[in-house]
Scaffold this motif. Structure first.
Motif, short mmCIF file in Angstrom:
data_model
loop_
_atom_site.label_atom_id
_atom_site.label_comp_id
_atom_site.label_asym_id
_atom_site.label_seq_id
_atom_site.Cartn_x
_atom_site.Cartn_y
_atom_site.Cartn_z
N ASN A 39 0.91 -1.15 -0.01
CA ASN A 39 -0.16 -0.08 -0.05
C ASN A 39 0.87 1.29 -0.11
N LYS A 40 0.27 2.29 -0.35
CA LYS A 40 0.92 3.61 -0.67
C LYS A 40 1.58 3.78 0.89
N ASP A 135 -4.15 1.96 -3.77
CA ASP A 135 -4.44 3.07 -3.28
C ASP A 135 -3.83 4.28 -3.50
#
Length: 486
Positions: A39-40, A135
């Motif tokens: 994820n980011k 995301d």
């Protein structure tokens, strides 16, 4: 982050080599890396970690003083206390390098070599995971990619300066460059050979061009904007690469772009000294100055002042300016005010006497590593202008820097090349440029004041303009060729 750190430690031990045992046997490592970078937020944490390691690697005392020490801008301070009080000697961690006698078995620079490829490996991991972030917006992914590519190019460039002869060493730059790592160790174990110098530079330029096409308006990381690569500092790096590659037109155009469009201005004469003397912030013309590490209370825990700083007659760094450097400045040059002259007890003919030493004011208090600032771009543009037959423009840029310093202006274009190199030495001293400037201009080394090396001079060409690749790495990779003479 702990699993990402485990990978970091493994890479440090087997950089670009056979790490298959670690990757196969460490329980859950592959899954943990996937979890960290899925994820980011995880990728941004990893990117901040890469910046932290990059800051530590370039600010490390070995690299931070290397170019100025080898080139003759620096000499050593006397021992403060003990049985060796007043004696002058080269610190053990750089003693062999200083005498151009480093060896591959226990190289003074092994930690720099391993640390550099560790940083590159982590940048490659980020590049491999970022496209699949669910995301993150496309713009966010592009920004992360741009910064990771720039870091990757920057570190490869630094490695090429240390371990490969200058670009013009052979016709068409056909001599050995460095290993250029294009994918992470997690992607599979490789035993790459060194690229030619020409290919090394081509890969660096390609990564930087790709990065520049992906930059947005701001970093996604928190903290001072000057602490992260952005479009302007990436262009500053590209201009430097073009300069070393002797791609004069591109060097001119890229430096001119930064000077004209970055929105950054040169420091003025009126506040030039005051800005260097300020305690915390970098000077206003800084394009990139990595954030310093801080302790639990938020105080800076270490900085460039550890090497160059002066606190008292018993608390000071190892390095001061040589007279070789200080004698270059005219009496009215305001840059002479950047030297802090202090007496230190020194053993002379068996007697302790006070001898004056010149500390630099550039790196007192909470000083960070200055990676790029605008003055360098003016001198890059000047050199590139001269090489593209625009001597008047070259002289104008040199005079811009000299006028600010209250130095006499040039009135003729005679000997411009030497004047440019001289101005680079005076303006960019202690900023990691001199030895590399001499190498790329195929000039010899002459160290006089304070030289305690077994080799105070080095005629060009010499195999000792580059350091040995650590033997540990040579032994692990059958395709990795050692530098000649080592």
């Amino acid at each position: 982050m702990k699993y990402f750190k485990y990978l970091t430690i493994a890479v440090l031990l087997c950089t670009l080599q056979s790490c298959s045992d670690f990757l196969e046997q460490e329980p859950g490592t592959k899954t943990s890396i996937d979890e960290q970078l899925q994820n980011k937020q995880g990728v941004l944490m990893a990117l901040r970690g890469v910046y932290s390691e990059l800051e530590a690697n370039v600010r490390n005392e070995r690299f931070a003083v290397y170019a100025d020490l080898q080139g003759g801008n620096i000499k050593f301070t006397p021992t403060v206390s003990g049985s060796s009080r007043g004696e002058i000697s080269a610190p053990s961690f750089i003693k062999k390098v200083y005498s151009f006698e480093d060896d591959s078995d226990e190289s003074d620079f092994k930690s720099f070599y391993d640390g550099s490829y560790d940083i590159i490996n982590q940048a490659n991991l980020i590049l491999e995971y970022t496209p699949n972030l669910a995301d993150a917006t496309d713009a966010e992914k592009n920004q992360i990619k741009a910064e990771a590519l720039t870091i990757k190019a920057y570190v490869h460039f630094l490695l090429s300066q240390i371990y490969a002869q200058n670009y013009g060493y052979t016709p068409d730059a056909a001599h050995p460059g460095i290993i250029y790592s294009t994918q992470s160790i997690k992607s599979g174990i490789q035993y790459p050979a060194r690229e030619t110098a020409a290919n090394t530079y081509s890969l660096i330029v390609n990564d930087l061009k790709t990065a520049l096409n992906n930059y947005g308006d701001r970093s996604l990381s928190s903290g001072p904007t000057y602490s992260y690569f952005n479009k302007n500092s990436a262009k500053a790096l590209l201009a430097r690469v073009y300069l070393y590659q002797k791609d004069w037109q591109n060097a001119y155009d890229t430096a001119n772009d930064v000077i004209t469009n970055s929105g950054v201005a040169l420091m003025s004469s009126a506040d030039y000294i005051a800005q260097w003397e300020q305690k915390d912030l970098p000077v206003s013309e800084t394009l990139l100055d990595f954030t310093l590490p801080k302790d639990a209370e938020g105080a800076v825990s270490t900085s460039m002042s550890n090497y160059f700083g002066y606190t008292s007659a018993t608390v000071y760094g190892d390095f001061v300016a040589s007279q070789d450097l200080t004698d270059l400045y005219e009496s009215g040059d305001i840059r002479k005010q950047l030297f802090l002259e202090k007496p230190l007890f020194t053993l002379v003919n068996g007697v302790l006497v006070n001898v004056n030493y010149n500390f630099t004011k550039k790196f007192q208090d909470n000083a960070g590593y200055v990676a790029f600032r605008l003055s360098e771009l003016y001198l890059t543009r000047a050199e590139a202008a001269l090489e593209t037959e625009k001597p008047e423009l070259a002289m104008a840029d040199i005079n811009t820097i000299r006028a600010r310093a209250n130095a006499a202006l040039l009135t003729t274009t005679n000997n411009l090349k030497e004047n440019i190199l001289l101005e680079r030495r005076k303006e960019l001293c202690f900023e990691g440029q001199l030895f590399f400037d001499l190498a790329r201009n195929q000039k010899g080394i002459s160290r006089n004041d304070g030289c305690i090396s077994t080799n105070c001079s080095l005629a060009y060409p010499s195999l000792k303009y580059v350091l040995p690749i650590p033997k540990f790495n040579i032994n692990l990779n059958p395709n990795l060729k050692q530098n000649d003479s080592y």
